[in-house]
Motif scaffolding. Structure first.
Motif, PDB file in Angstrom:
ATOM      1  N   UNK A  25      34.520  30.114  52.744  1.00 29.62           N
ATOM      2  CA  UNK A  25      34.844  28.737  52.357  1.00 29.62           C
ATOM      3  C   UNK A  25      33.728  28.066  51.569  1.00 29.62           C
ATOM      4  N   UNK A  26      32.557  28.712  51.486  1.00 27.79           N
ATOM      5  CA  UNK A  26      31.438  28.132  50.759  1.00 27.79           C
ATOM      6  C   UNK A  26      30.604  27.169  51.592  1.00 27.79           C
ATOM      7  N   UNK A  27      30.880  27.078  52.888  1.00 28.13           N
ATOM      8  CA  UNK A  27      30.114  26.192  53.775  1.00 28.13           C
ATOM      9  C   UNK A  27      28.722  26.749  54.065  1.00 28.13           C
ATOM     10  N   UNK A  28      28.592  28.059  54.013  1.00 27.86           N
ATOM     11  CA  UNK A  28      27.314  28.730  54.215  1.00 27.86           C
ATOM     12  C   UNK A  28      27.033  29.513  52.934  1.00 27.86           C
ATOM     13  N   UNK A  29      25.847  29.346  52.350  1.00 29.91           N
ATOM     14  CA  UNK A  29      25.561  30.049  51.093  1.00 29.91           C
ATOM     15  C   UNK A  29      25.441  31.560  51.287  1.00 29.91           C
ATOM     16  N   UNK A  30      25.746  32.283  50.228  1.00 33.72           N
ATOM     17  CA  UNK A  30      25.608  33.736  50.220  1.00 33.72           C
ATOM     18  C   UNK A  30      25.296  34.187  48.801  1.00 33.72           C
ATOM     19  N   UNK A  31      24.697  35.357  48.690  1.00 34.48           N
ATOM     20  CA  UNK A  31      24.382  35.946  47.389  1.00 34.48           C
ATOM     21  C   UNK A  31      25.568  36.821  46.985  1.00 34.48           C
ATOM     22  N   UNK A  32      26.573  36.196  46.385  1.00 36.87           N
ATOM     23  CA  UNK A  32      27.824  36.883  46.050  1.00 36.87           C
ATOM     24  C   UNK A  32      27.637  37.776  44.830  1.00 36.87           C
ATOM     25  N   UNK A  33      28.176  38.985  44.939  1.00 41.28           N
ATOM     26  CA  UNK A  33      28.158  39.918  43.815  1.00 41.28           C
ATOM     27  C   UNK A  33      29.567  40.151  43.272  1.00 41.28           C
ATOM     28  N   UNK A  34      30.576  39.697  44.015  1.00 42.57           N
ATOM     29  CA  UNK A  34      31.970  39.832  43.590  1.00 42.57           C
ATOM     30  C   UNK A  34      32.792  38.824  44.372  1.00 42.57           C
ATOM     31  N   UNK A  35      33.792  38.273  43.709  1.00 43.38           N
ATOM     32  CA  UNK A  35      34.814  37.517  44.427  1.00 43.38           C
ATOM     33  C   UNK A  35      36.085  37.503  43.616  1.00 43.38           C
ATOM     34  N   UNK A  36      37.191  37.556  44.327  1.00 46.12           N
ATOM     35  CA  UNK A  36      38.509  37.444  43.719  1.00 46.12           C
ATOM     36  C   UNK A  36      39.399  36.712  44.711  1.00 46.12           C
ATOM     37  N   UNK A  37      40.684  36.704  44.459  1.00 44.15           N
ATOM     38  CA  UNK A  37      41.598  35.938  45.311  1.00 44.15           C
ATOM     39  C   UNK A  37      41.759  36.529  46.711  1.00 44.15           C
ATOM     40  N   UNK A  38      41.348  37.778  46.923  1.00 43.63           N
ATOM     41  CA  UNK A  38      41.579  38.431  48.218  1.00 43.63           C
ATOM     42  C   UNK A  38      40.318  38.704  49.020  1.00 43.63           C
ATOM     43  N   UNK A  39      39.170  38.900  48.343  1.00 44.51           N
ATOM     44  CA  UNK A  39      37.926  39.253  49.040  1.00 44.51           C
ATOM     45  C   UNK A  39      36.731  38.597  48.365  1.00 44.51           C
ATOM     46  N   UNK A  40      35.627  38.549  49.116  1.00 41.18           N
ATOM     47  CA  UNK A  40      34.333  38.259  48.529  1.00 41.18           C
ATOM     48  C   UNK A  40      33.397  39.402  48.924  1.00 41.18           C
ATOM     49  N   UNK A  41      32.361  39.593  48.147  1.00 44.84           N
ATOM     50  CA  UNK A  41      31.342  40.598  48.462  1.00 44.84           C
ATOM     51  C   UNK A  41      29.987  39.944  48.249  1.00 44.84           C
ATOM     52  N   UNK A  42      29.114  40.092  49.239  1.00 50.49           N
ATOM     53  CA  UNK A  42      27.798  39.470  49.158  1.00 50.49           C
ATOM     54  C   UNK A  42      26.754  40.367  49.798  1.00 50.49           C
ATOM     55  N   UNK A  43      25.501  40.143  49.388  1.00 48.50           N
ATOM     56  CA  UNK A  43      24.391  40.943  49.894  1.00 48.50           C
ATOM     57  C   UNK A  43      24.128  40.610  51.358  1.00 48.50           C
ATOM     58  N   UNK A  44      23.887  41.652  52.155  1.00 47.28           N
ATOM     59  CA  UNK A  44      23.559  41.486  53.568  1.00 47.28           C
ATOM     60  C   UNK A  44      22.173  40.853  53.691  1.00 47.28           C
ATOM     61  N   UNK A  45      22.025  39.938  54.636  1.00 44.40           N
ATOM     62  CA  UNK A  45      20.730  39.280  54.850  1.00 44.40           C
ATOM     63  C   UNK A  45      19.676  40.223  55.422  1.00 44.40           C
ATOM     64  N   UNK A  46      20.121  41.273  56.098  1.00 43.95           N
ATOM     65  CA  UNK A  46      19.218  42.245  56.714  1.00 43.95           C
ATOM     66  C   UNK A  46      19.601  43.643  56.246  1.00 43.95           C
ATOM     67  N   UNK A  47      19.306  43.967  54.977  1.00 47.48           N
ATOM     68  CA  UNK A  47      19.789  45.232  54.402  1.00 47.48           C
ATOM     69  C   UNK A  47      19.240  46.455  55.116  1.00 47.48           C
ATOM     70  N   UNK A  48      20.116  47.443  55.257  1.00 53.42           N
ATOM     71  CA  UNK A  48      19.778  48.722  55.870  1.00 53.42           C
ATOM     72  C   UNK A  48      19.654  49.831  54.836  1.00 53.42           C
ATOM     73  N   UNK A  49      19.766  49.467  53.563  1.00 51.64           N
ATOM     74  CA  UNK A  49      19.653  50.420  52.448  1.00 51.64           C
ATOM     75  C   UNK A  49      19.280  49.604  51.209  1.00 51.64           C
ATOM     76  N   UNK A  50      18.806  50.266  50.152  1.00 54.33           N
ATOM     77  CA  UNK A  50      18.481  49.511  48.934  1.00 54.33           C
ATOM     78  C   UNK A  50      19.636  48.619  48.459  1.00 54.33           C
ATOM     79  N   UNK A  51      20.862  49.116  48.516  1.00 52.46           N
ATOM     80  CA  UNK A  51      22.033  48.268  48.278  1.00 52.46           C
ATOM     81  C   UNK A  51      22.782  48.166  49.597  1.00 52.46           C
ATOM     82  N   UNK A  52      22.958  46.947  50.073  1.00 49.43           N
ATOM     83  CA  UNK A  52      23.729  46.700  51.288  1.00 49.43           C
ATOM     84  C   UNK A  52      24.528  45.430  51.052  1.00 49.43           C
TER      85      UNK A  52
END
Length: 124
Positions: A25-52
């Protein structure tokens, strides 16, 4: 006296107490790398790999078992995971759904972890 049959419980489309519903809903900020009408994708705050990156459906479902009731949305989550890995890593990735507390699920809104060991050129 007979009682009316109870209606099956249906997961709410949005749970106001769910941290991922609040991120969607955008109430909490996130580092979004993708969004569309069905999903969002954002970087994990505690990454377990170079890309998480987490791929999160906009509609609230508790876990991947509930998401399986919508195979088109499940397939879309997987497609977005592949696109994120292709754009932000070198294309190869692991896709993980933690399902249940004893399996490591800490946020009970279905989400896929996209993990990749090598980032694409220019990625931090």
């Amino acid at each position: 006296m007979t009682s009316a049959p109870s209606e099956p419980s249906v997961a709410p489309a949005v749970d106001p107490d769910c941290v991922f519903c609040r991120i969607v809903a955008g109430e909490i900020p996130s580092d979004r790398v993708h969004e569309d009408e069905r999903v969002i994708a954002f970087r994990d705050l505690h990454p377990q790999a170079p890309l998480h990156v987490l791929v999160v459906p906009r509609v609230h479902s508790r876990d991947v078992r509930e998401l399986a009731a919508d195979p088109e949305l499940l397939a879309h989550v997987v497609e977005v995971a592949g696109s994120v890995a292709a754009e932000h890593a070198r294309g190869d990735f692991r896709l993980v759904f933690n399902t249940g507390e004893s399996a490591g699920q800490t946020v009970f809104h279905v989400h896929a972890h996209v993990l990749a060991g090598e980032l694409a050129e220019g990625e931090l």
